[in-house]
Scaffold this motif. Structure first.
Motif, PDB file in Angstrom:
ATOM      1  N   ILE A   1     -46.727   0.417  -3.401  1.00  0.00           N
ATOM      2  CA  ILE A   1     -46.675   0.872  -2.008  1.00  0.00           C
ATOM      3  C   ILE A   1     -48.040   0.756  -1.331  1.00  0.00           C
ATOM      4  O   ILE A   1     -48.154   0.131  -0.267  1.00  0.00           O
ATOM      5  CB  ILE A   1     -46.090   2.296  -1.909  1.00  0.00           C
ATOM      6  N   PRO A   2     -49.122   1.298  -1.924  1.00  0.00           N
ATOM      7  CA  PRO A   2     -50.429   1.105  -1.283  1.00  0.00           C
ATOM      8  C   PRO A   2     -50.866  -0.360  -1.274  1.00  0.00           C
ATOM      9  O   PRO A   2     -51.514  -0.810  -0.337  1.00  0.00           O
ATOM     10  CB  PRO A   2     -51.392   1.949  -2.124  1.00  0.00           C
ATOM     11  N   THR A   3     -50.472  -1.108  -2.309  1.00  0.00           N
ATOM     12  CA  THR A   3     -50.831  -2.529  -2.349  1.00  0.00           C
ATOM     13  C   THR A   3     -50.197  -3.276  -1.185  1.00  0.00           C
ATOM     14  O   THR A   3     -50.845  -4.115  -0.553  1.00  0.00           O
ATOM     15  CB  THR A   3     -50.402  -3.156  -3.688  1.00  0.00           C
ATOM     16  N   SER A   4     -48.944  -2.971  -0.878  1.00  0.00           N
ATOM     17  CA  SER A   4     -48.298  -3.656   0.251  1.00  0.00           C
ATOM     18  C   SER A   4     -49.010  -3.332   1.555  1.00  0.00           C
ATOM     19  O   SER A   4     -49.170  -4.190   2.421  1.00  0.00           O
ATOM     20  CB  SER A   4     -46.817  -3.285   0.336  1.00  0.00           C
ATOM     21  N   TYR A   5     -49.451  -2.085   1.686  1.00  0.00           N
ATOM     22  CA  TYR A   5     -50.172  -1.687   2.900  1.00  0.00           C
ATOM     23  C   TYR A   5     -51.507  -2.415   3.000  1.00  0.00           C
ATOM     24  O   TYR A   5     -51.851  -2.954   4.055  1.00  0.00           O
ATOM     25  CB  TYR A   5     -50.374  -0.173   2.888  1.00  0.00           C
ATOM     26  N   VAL A   6     -52.240  -2.468   1.889  1.00  0.00           N
ATOM     27  CA  VAL A   6     -53.541  -3.143   1.884  1.00  0.00           C
ATOM     28  C   VAL A   6     -53.363  -4.636   2.142  1.00  0.00           C
ATOM     29  O   VAL A   6     -54.147  -5.246   2.875  1.00  0.00           O
ATOM     30  CB  VAL A   6     -54.289  -2.880   0.564  1.00  0.00           C
ATOM     31  N   LEU A   7     -52.336  -5.240   1.568  1.00  0.00           N
ATOM     32  CA  LEU A   7     -52.089  -6.664   1.817  1.00  0.00           C
ATOM     33  C   LEU A   7     -51.777  -6.928   3.282  1.00  0.00           C
ATOM     34  O   LEU A   7     -52.200  -7.945   3.846  1.00  0.00           O
ATOM     35  CB  LEU A   7     -50.961  -7.177   0.923  1.00  0.00           C
ATOM     36  N   SER A   8     -51.040  -6.014   3.923  1.00  0.00           N
ATOM     37  CA  SER A   8     -50.764  -6.213   5.348  1.00  0.00           C
ATOM     38  C   SER A   8     -52.045  -6.067   6.165  1.00  0.00           C
ATOM     39  O   SER A   8     -52.247  -6.796   7.136  1.00  0.00           O
ATOM     40  CB  SER A   8     -49.683  -5.258   5.842  1.00  0.00           C
ATOM     41  N   LEU A   9     -52.915  -5.146   5.781  1.00  0.00           N
ATOM     42  CA  LEU A   9     -54.213  -5.038   6.464  1.00  0.00           C
ATOM     43  C   LEU A   9     -55.041  -6.301   6.257  1.00  0.00           C
ATOM     44  O   LEU A   9     -55.678  -6.803   7.179  1.00  0.00           O
ATOM     45  CB  LEU A   9     -54.992  -3.824   5.957  1.00  0.00           C
TER      46      LEU A   9
ATOM     47  N   ALA B   1     -56.650   1.915   0.547  1.00  0.00           N
ATOM     48  CA  ALA B   1     -55.558   2.105  -0.410  1.00  0.00           C
ATOM     49  C   ALA B   1     -55.590   3.511  -0.994  1.00  0.00           C
ATOM     50  O   ALA B   1     -54.541   4.141  -1.184  1.00  0.00           O
ATOM     51  CB  ALA B   1     -55.654   1.072  -1.529  1.00  0.00           C
ATOM     52  N   ILE B   2     -56.780   4.033  -1.269  1.00  0.00           N
ATOM     53  CA  ILE B   2     -56.889   5.390  -1.810  1.00  0.00           C
ATOM     54  C   ILE B   2     -56.401   6.402  -0.778  1.00  0.00           C
ATOM     55  O   ILE B   2     -55.648   7.321  -1.108  1.00  0.00           O
ATOM     56  CB  ILE B   2     -58.334   5.692  -2.236  1.00  0.00           C
ATOM     57  N   VAL B   3     -56.820   6.234   0.457  1.00  0.00           N
ATOM     58  CA  VAL B   3     -56.386   7.151   1.515  1.00  0.00           C
ATOM     59  C   VAL B   3     -54.872   7.100   1.661  1.00  0.00           C
ATOM     60  O   VAL B   3     -54.199   8.140   1.728  1.00  0.00           O
ATOM     61  CB  VAL B   3     -57.081   6.815   2.856  1.00  0.00           C
ATOM     62  N   GLU B   4     -54.318   5.910   1.697  1.00  0.00           N
ATOM     63  CA  GLU B   4     -52.862   5.740   1.819  1.00  0.00           C
ATOM     64  C   GLU B   4     -52.151   6.417   0.655  1.00  0.00           C
ATOM     65  O   GLU B   4     -51.163   7.127   0.850  1.00  0.00           O
ATOM     66  CB  GLU B   4     -52.526   4.243   1.855  1.00  0.00           C
ATOM     67  N   SER B   5     -52.643   6.236  -0.554  1.00  0.00           N
ATOM     68  CA  SER B   5     -52.028   6.857  -1.729  1.00  0.00           C
ATOM     69  C   SER B   5     -52.068   8.375  -1.638  1.00  0.00           C
ATOM     70  O   SER B   5     -51.083   9.051  -1.944  1.00  0.00           O
ATOM     71  CB  SER B   5     -52.745   6.405  -3.010  1.00  0.00           C
ATOM     72  N   CYS B   6     -53.211   8.926  -1.223  1.00  0.00           N
ATOM     73  CA  CYS B   6     -53.339  10.384  -1.078  1.00  0.00           C
ATOM     74  C   CYS B   6     -52.339  10.925  -0.070  1.00  0.00           C
ATOM     75  O   CYS B   6     -51.709  11.959  -0.303  1.00  0.00           O
ATOM     76  CB  CYS B   6     -54.757  10.758  -0.645  1.00  0.00           C
ATOM     77  N   LEU B   7     -52.186  10.221   1.034  1.00  0.00           N
ATOM     78  CA  LEU B   7     -51.259  10.683   2.066  1.00  0.00           C
ATOM     79  C   LEU B   7     -49.809  10.605   1.600  1.00  0.00           C
ATOM     80  O   LEU B   7     -49.021  11.514   1.859  1.00  0.00           O
ATOM     81  CB  LEU B   7     -51.468   9.889   3.353  1.00  0.00           C
ATOM     82  N   VAL B   8     -49.456   9.537   0.872  1.00  0.00           N
ATOM     83  CA  VAL B   8     -48.085   9.411   0.353  1.00  0.00           C
ATOM     84  C   VAL B   8     -47.784  10.531  -0.634  1.00  0.00           C
ATOM     85  O   VAL B   8     -46.733  11.174  -0.571  1.00  0.00           O
ATOM     86  CB  VAL B   8     -47.872   8.025  -0.299  1.00  0.00           C
ATOM     87  N   VAL B   9     -48.719  10.790  -1.546  1.00  0.00           N
ATOM     88  CA  VAL B   9     -48.512  11.858  -2.534  1.00  0.00           C
ATOM     89  C   VAL B   9     -48.421  13.221  -1.846  1.00  0.00           C
ATOM     90  O   VAL B   9     -47.557  14.040  -2.175  1.00  0.00           O
ATOM     91  CB  VAL B   9     -49.643  11.844  -3.593  1.00  0.00           C
TER      92      VAL B   9
END
Length: 142
Positions: free
Chosen positions: A80-88, A38-46
């Motif tokens: 947004i990162p939560t949805s990604y983590v939930l799909s994982l 989730a942290i990685v995803e957030s960093c990439l989105v930002v």
């Protein structure tokens, strides 16, 4: 251009550091911890958001919008990162194809919401893209 380079370097460095932390925090199944993903995803989105604002020369406008809509930005920064983590997480406990189909169906829901809720015009390209997305979702499940 210097600002663009700084943003790219900083975003990449933070995402890389988060991933290195994740690779040292291995879950029992040999997968990185979901919080680190989730942290990685957030960093990439930002990072991508900042790069787009800089490239289009809308950095000041983007910051103004972020300040004006701070609550919405904060909610999206969590969801947004939560949805990604939930799909994982779902792929750990269910077959991948139905999970991917449900996740990909968001494209269809967004197109419908844009037309029905936001009253955005549906051009030919958007209609064709939505139909192709729906066909792809059906193909993933079959």
């Amino acid at each position: 251009m210097l600002l663009l380079g700084v943003v790219l370097a900083l975003g990449s460095a933070i995402a890389h550091a988060a991933w290195n932390t994740a690779s040292k925090t291995i879950a029992p199944a040999g997968r990185p911890a979901l919080w680190a993903v989730a942290i990685v995803e957030s960093c990439l989105v930002v990072t991508v958001t900042a790069v787009v604002m800089i490239v289009h020369g809308k950095y000041a406008e983007g910051l103004r919008q972020a300040r004006t809509h701070a609550r919405t930005v904060a909610v999206l920064a969590v969801l947004i990162p939560t949805s990604y983590v939930l799909s994982l997480y779902a792929t750990l406990h269910a077959p991948v194809s139905p999970v991917a189909a449900v996740r990909s169906s968001s494209l269809i829901w967004v197109a419908l919401a844009a037309a029905l809720v936001l009253h955005e015009p549906l051009g030919r390209v958007r209609v064709v893209a939505t139909i192709l997305a729906a066909a792809a979702v059906v193909a993933m499940v079959v």
